[in-house]
Design a protein around this motif. Structure first.
Motif, PDB file in Angstrom:
ATOM      1  N   SER A  48     -12.922  32.747   6.143  1.00 29.74           N
ATOM      2  CA  SER A  48     -14.283  32.258   6.320  1.00 29.74           C
ATOM      3  C   SER A  48     -14.528  31.984   7.794  1.00 29.74           C
ATOM      4  CB  SER A  48     -14.516  30.974   5.516  1.00 29.74           C
ATOM      5  OG  SER A  48     -13.696  29.927   6.015  1.00 29.74           O
ATOM      6  N   THR A  56     -22.208  29.166   7.133  1.00 29.58           N
ATOM      7  CA  THR A  56     -20.860  29.660   6.874  1.00 29.58           C
ATOM      8  C   THR A  56     -20.880  31.076   6.319  1.00 29.58           C
ATOM      9  OG1 THR A  56     -20.854  28.683   4.663  1.00 29.58           O
ATOM     10  CG2 THR A  56     -19.963  27.354   6.458  1.00 29.58           C
ATOM     11  N   ASP A  58     -18.344  33.575   4.123  1.00 31.10           N
ATOM     12  CA  ASP A  58     -17.124  33.687   3.322  1.00 31.10           C
ATOM     13  C   ASP A  58     -16.730  35.158   3.267  1.00 31.10           C
ATOM     14  OD1 ASP A  58     -18.362  31.181   1.062  1.00 31.10           O
ATOM     15  OD2 ASP A  58     -16.966  30.960   2.736  1.00 31.10           O
ATOM     16  N   TYR A  59     -15.553  35.462   3.783  1.00 31.35           N
ATOM     17  CA  TYR A  59     -15.123  36.859   3.860  1.00 31.35           C
ATOM     18  C   TYR A  59     -14.256  37.285   2.692  1.00 31.35           C
ATOM     19  CZ  TYR A  59     -16.744  36.568   8.692  1.00 31.35           C
ATOM     20  OH  TYR A  59     -17.502  36.395   9.821  1.00 31.35           O
ATOM     21  N   LYS A  64     -14.257  32.633  -2.871  1.00 30.77           N
ATOM     22  CA  LYS A  64     -15.647  32.184  -3.032  1.00 30.77           C
ATOM     23  C   LYS A  64     -15.775  31.267  -4.239  1.00 30.77           C
ATOM     24  CE  LYS A  64     -17.717  36.127  -0.665  1.00 30.77           C
ATOM     25  NZ  LYS A  64     -18.561  37.335  -0.748  1.00 30.77           N
ATOM     26  N   THR A  69     -15.963  25.631   3.826  1.00 32.88           N
ATOM     27  CA  THR A  69     -15.741  25.493   5.265  1.00 32.88           C
ATOM     28  C   THR A  69     -16.773  24.540   5.850  1.00 32.88           C
ATOM     29  OG1 THR A  69     -14.966  27.788   5.301  1.00 32.88           O
ATOM     30  CG2 THR A  69     -15.479  26.774   7.416  1.00 32.88           C
ATOM     31  N   SER A 103     -15.087  39.126  11.065  1.00 34.39           N
ATOM     32  CA  SER A 103     -13.926  39.133  10.185  1.00 34.39           C
ATOM     33  C   SER A 103     -12.738  39.841  10.817  1.00 34.39           C
ATOM     34  CB  SER A 103     -14.275  39.815   8.859  1.00 34.39           C
ATOM     35  OG  SER A 103     -14.683  41.147   9.083  1.00 34.39           O
TER      36      SER A 103
END
Length: 121
Positions: A48, A56, A58-59, A64, A69, A103
């Motif tokens: 993240s 934020t 989320d990668y 998820k 974060t 990312s």
């Protein structure tokens, strides 16, 4: 520039941990802070990132809804709240910082030393 992670440890499946990343040497308000992790025997992956706006990204699809974060600029710190932990979350967790969120591990110029998270019964 120094980043120091803390809060890792051994936790049972379903448990929670809160990782902290203390940042010094830069005006943290102007920097994005990302979390990465490296499972045993695997490549480092983005988890993240939190922007200067506190938005934020989320990668990792697998986290998820379980990981959150956040950041506190007054304390020059960022946090990764990890809930409902699974054995596959076992990894060394790193925080990193740069001006923007990406990312790509190669994007970030400053890294912490990492903190081990082990999820096991």
């Amino acid at each position: 520039v120094q980043l120091v992670e803390s809060g890792g440890g051994l936790v049972q499946p379903g448990g929670s941990l809160r990782l902290s990343c203390a940042v010094s040497g830069i005006p943290v308000r102007a920097y994005a802070i990302a979390w990465f992790r490296q499972p045993p025997g695997k490549e480092r992956e983005a988890v993240s990132c939190i922007k200067t706006s506190h938005d934020t990204l989320d990668y990792a699809d697998s986290v998820k809804g379980r990981f959150t974060t956040s950041r506190d600029n007054e304390k020059s710190s960022a946090y990764l709240q990890m809930d409902s932990l699974k054995p596959e979350d076992t990894a060394v967790y790193y925080c990193a910082t740069d001006f923007f969120c990406k990312s790509d591990v190669h994007h970030f110029g400053f890294w912490g030393q990492g903190t081990q998270v082990t999820v096991s019964s």
